[in-house]
Design an enzyme around this catalytic site. Structure first.
Site, short mmCIF file in Angstrom:
data_model
loop_
_atom_site.label_atom_id
_atom_site.label_comp_id
_atom_site.label_asym_id
_atom_site.label_seq_id
_atom_site.Cartn_x
_atom_site.Cartn_y
_atom_site.Cartn_z
N LYS B 64 0.86 -1.19 0.00
CA LYS B 64 0.00 0.00 0.00
C LYS B 64 0.89 1.24 0.00
O LYS B 64 1.92 1.28 0.70
CB LYS B 64 -0.89 -0.02 1.25
CG LYS B 64 -1.94 1.08 1.30
CD LYS B 64 -2.87 0.89 2.50
CE LYS B 64 -3.92 1.96 2.57
NZ LYS B 64 -4.87 1.75 3.68
N SER B 139 -9.69 1.72 2.78
CA SER B 139 -8.88 2.50 1.89
C SER B 139 -7.82 1.68 1.14
O SER B 139 -7.22 2.20 0.19
CB SER B 139 -8.18 3.62 2.66
OG SER B 139 -7.27 3.08 3.60
N SER B 164 -9.97 -0.46 6.87
CA SER B 164 -9.39 -0.34 5.53
C SER B 164 -8.78 -1.62 4.98
O SER B 164 -8.28 -1.62 3.86
CB SER B 164 -8.31 0.75 5.53
OG SER B 164 -8.91 2.00 5.65
#
Lengths: 87, 462
Positions: B64, B139, B164
């Site tokens: 990420k 997210s 997330s």
């Protein structure tokens, strides 16, 4: 709007009057929803972390940096960052 | 090409797969996935394959983009960090490389993690491989997207503050593990909300996620909130019997607010667990209704503080230096932050202002203490709590665009309490409705990740 002006100043954001109005409307909706917390009696000690955290202190020793701290900066002068005027 | 992580690592170890050739092929496939679904912000041009030995021997790992990777642009999904090249690796990256993992790219996210759907993205919105008109969840949307779309062995390093990992795992039909707060070092993570941020994993199978989590877990002196809890090999829990385990279903998580199709899919998982000897009863988490307000107050207060450091001087977005510091910083911050980041900065600044701090931030922290106690009480009765991962099926982008901020925040209702309490959870793809994935989440007591892997792997068994 006066509060919004002050918040923008603290947050270092330049917003137009239209943006300020729009954010102010959204913020007041969100703050209204947050009022649900007024209905709960919470006298517990605040949980700053979800698990118990121990203080871990280390000796304050000078160590050489392994990388170039200026490596990502565009405005530099010798060993310094260039920044905007403060005074 | 072998798609199973376990088989691939075996094949590298016994010399059947040559890592350089394999990675070259993977990078071509990454380009194809990118052109269809946009999971990446950055695809690494020449991944480092030297030293591809160890528990992750030659395994492609995506990261990420809120996690620092030495020499690879790291933006946290924000224009304000565009061009930032970290000179160091986050501890989880160091550990991944040490065990032979190959970093192939940086995945898309809502700016700084501010979102439920991965639509607040400065560098492109990932599309759901199950239906490209729908969101991947946020997210860590890029991580879920790539894991679902990849036709090669791969595991993603993701991150969760309020859900997330669970949201994208549920929406993309993948396995996500959000570990206990402190289980994985946060050193090198670009903070959203320090007291809730957790680095975790998303994989195609429970084993894959358990393997990478084992590698990145453990105490790190570079993170003062890192736990001294001993690291474990979580793969050793895969397939262990769950006969006699007790699970609770919080009634608030299957209320009318949760889509009936999602509940129906979840109940199939419940039946499967019961058929394996688990005892399942209804329970209640009455504080759930306070979780959205208390979570968002803590999150915005911490986020607005964290984002104060971005001033366009030392890294990321920088402009021609003109005017005094007030003028320059405000100019850069206004240009660099997106709408949701600005909204959260404004809200957080207000909540921390003199006169409001006690009413908002401290009150939320007191409610968090209550929520932690509520969970602890449940784990004295149950081995784990189970519930749907998300209250809805993956929504269309056109539907998300119509949501107000508060409607958006309400979508996190099933993940916020556990994330605030710092307990671990595993989201498992339990089935589909209308061709779209449904997630079942298993929540356990602090440091019970092994048990979650055990339960998840039994759901996976045919």
């Amino acid at each position: 709007m006066a509060t919004m002006e002050h918040i923008c100043l603290l947050a270092k954001l330049n917003l137009s009057d239209a943006e300020k109005e729009s954010y102010a409307r959204e913020l007041s909706d969100v703050l209204e929803a947050f009022k649900v917390l007024d209905s709960i009696d919470a006298k517990d000690e605040p949980a700053f972390h979800p698990i118990e955290i121990k203080d871990r202190l280390r000796e304050d020793e000078v160590k050489a940096t392994k990388w170039d701290p200026l490596g990502n900066a565009k405005a530099t002068d010798k060993k310094y960052f260039n920044g905007p005027r403060i005074i | 090409m072998e798609a199973s992580v376990r088989a691939h690592i075996e094949s590298v170890k016994n010399g059947e797969t040559k890592v350089d050739e394999f990675i070259a092929e993977v990078m071509e496939r990454c380009q194809k996935v990118q052109s269809k679904y946009s999971p990446f912000i950055t695809i690494v041009k020449k991944p480092e394959t030297r030293g591809a030995r160890g528990a992750l021997a030659g395994l492609p790992i995506s990261v990420k983009d809120s996690i620092c990777t030495s020499g690879i642009q790291t933006t946290a999904g924000s224009k304000i960090l565009e061009g930032y090249i970290p000179p160091f690796d986050a501890t989880c990256i160091t550990n991944t490389k040490k065990e032979g993992g190959v970093i192939i790219g940086k995945t898309a996210l809502d700016e700084f993690g501010f979102g439920t759907f991965s639509t607040n993205c400065a560098y492109g919105v990932p599309k759901n491989p199950h239906d490209p008109e729908r969101a991947c969840g946020g997210s860590s949307g890029g991580a879920g997207c790539l894991t679902a779309a990849a036709d090669f062995p791969h595991v993603a390093i993701a991150q969760s503050t309020g859900g997330s990992i669970t949201a994208p795992a549920a929406f993309t039909g993948t396995v996500g593990i959000t570990p206990t707060y402190g289980r994985v070092s946060r050193y090198g993570l670009i903070d959203y909300a320090n007291s809730m941020d957790k680095i975790g994993v998303i994989g195609k199978e429970v084993y894959d996620a358990a393997l990478l989590l084992s590698v990145i877990s453990g105490y790190d002196p570079l993170d003062s909130t890192s736990s001294e809890q001993k690291a474990e090999n979580f793969t050793s829990y895969v397939g262990k019997d769950i006969n006699g385990m007790k699970f609770g279903i919080p009634k608030e998580y299957v209320s009318d607010a949760t889509d009936r199709k999602v509940v129906a899919g979840f109940m199939k998982g419940v039946e499967k667990l019961e058929s394996m000897g688990a005892k399942i009863t209804e329970t209640s988490l009455p504080l759930t209704k306070y979780s959205i307000s208390s979570y968002y107050l803590i999150a915005i207060a911490e986020a607005s503080t964290n984002l104060a450091k971005y001033c366009g001087l030392r890294y990321g977005m920088q402009q021609k230096i003109e005017g005094d510091f007030e003028t320059y910083f405000s100019k850069v911050r206004t240009a660099g932050f997106g709408n949701e980041a600005k909204r959260r900065i404004l809200l957080g600044t207000y909540a921390r202002m003199a006169g409001y701090r006690d009413a908002y931030y401290l009150k939320a922290l007191r409610v968090r203490a209550k929520i932690i106690k509520e969970f602890k009480g449940e784990f004295r009765k149950f081995d784990a709590l189970i519930a749907p991962s998300m209250p809805i099926l993956p929504p269309k982008f056109s539907e998300i665009a119509k949501l107000t901020p508060i409607q958006n925040y309400n979508m996190d209702i099933l993940t916020l309490a556990s994330n605030m309490a710092g307990i671990p959870s595993l989201s498992f793809p339990i089935g589909k409705a209308d061709g779209l994935p449904i997630g079942l989440q298993i929540m356990g007591d602090h440091f019970s990740e092994g048990k979650l892997v055990q339960i998840g792997s039994k759901l996976e068994a045919k």
